[in-house]
Design a protein around this motif. Sequence first.
Motif, PDB file in Angstrom:
ATOM      1  N   TYR A 220       6.693  26.130 -29.679  1.00 40.17           N
ATOM      2  CA  TYR A 220       7.751  27.128 -29.629  1.00 40.17           C
ATOM      3  C   TYR A 220       8.846  26.691 -28.663  1.00 40.17           C
ATOM      4  O   TYR A 220       9.965  27.189 -28.720  1.00 40.17           O
ATOM      5  N   LEU A 221       8.487  25.787 -27.765  1.00 40.88           N
ATOM      6  CA  LEU A 221       9.367  25.349 -26.695  1.00 40.88           C
ATOM      7  C   LEU A 221       9.318  23.822 -26.646  1.00 40.88           C
ATOM      8  O   LEU A 221       8.233  23.240 -26.555  1.00 40.88           O
ATOM      9  N   SER A 222      10.476  23.189 -26.737  1.00 38.90           N
ATOM     10  CA  SER A 222      10.525  21.724 -26.710  1.00 38.90           C
ATOM     11  C   SER A 222      10.111  21.205 -25.335  1.00 38.90           C
ATOM     12  O   SER A 222      10.160  21.937 -24.336  1.00 38.90           O
ATOM     13  N   ASP A 223       9.733  19.943 -25.282  1.00 42.01           N
ATOM     14  CA  ASP A 223       9.385  19.318 -24.001  1.00 42.01           C
ATOM     15  C   ASP A 223      10.567  19.390 -23.037  1.00 42.01           C
ATOM     16  O   ASP A 223      10.388  19.666 -21.850  1.00 42.01           O
ATOM     17  N   GLU A 224      11.756  19.151 -23.550  1.00 43.77           N
ATOM     18  CA  GLU A 224      12.958  19.181 -22.707  1.00 43.77           C
ATOM     19  C   GLU A 224      13.180  20.568 -22.101  1.00 43.77           C
ATOM     20  O   GLU A 224      13.416  20.704 -20.894  1.00 43.77           O
ATOM     21  N   ASN A 225      13.102  21.602 -22.937  1.00 36.52           N
ATOM     22  CA  ASN A 225      13.278  22.966 -22.440  1.00 36.52           C
ATOM     23  C   ASN A 225      12.143  23.372 -21.505  1.00 36.52           C
ATOM     24  O   ASN A 225      12.375  24.045 -20.497  1.00 36.52           O
ATOM     25  N   MET A 226      10.941  22.939 -21.841  1.00 35.01           N
ATOM     26  CA  MET A 226       9.787  23.226 -20.980  1.00 35.01           C
ATOM     27  C   MET A 226      10.016  22.635 -19.594  1.00 35.01           C
ATOM     28  O   MET A 226       9.812  23.311 -18.578  1.00 35.01           O
TER      29      MET A 226
END
Length: 119
Positions: free
Chosen positions: A88-94
Amino acid sequence: MQDFKKLLVWQKSFDFVSAIYQHTAMYPSEEKYALISQTRRAVISISNNIAEGCGRFTQNDLVHFLQMSLGSANEVENCLLIANSLKYLSDENMNELNDRNTEIRKMMLSLIDKIRKGN
């Protein structure tokens, strides 16, 4: 008793709420009453507990509420990890959100340490 709005850690945690709301709005709708709600409640709890602690009359009470804020920040991190594992959440956003959360936790730990040394 002090004005919580003057604390940089409260300001950053208050701003963090908006970032979390923006990202959780992109989660699947079936998560509305689960991961979205849990993440949002946890992030709100960070700044709420700082504010509540500042309204108390002793430094020990403030430390207690800052520790509760730390627990909420840990809960946010766990929710972010779950969202990331579910894609639900990209690695970058995480990483971006977790960096902000880590900064807030470090600031709270520093404030707790400062208060304890002042007693």
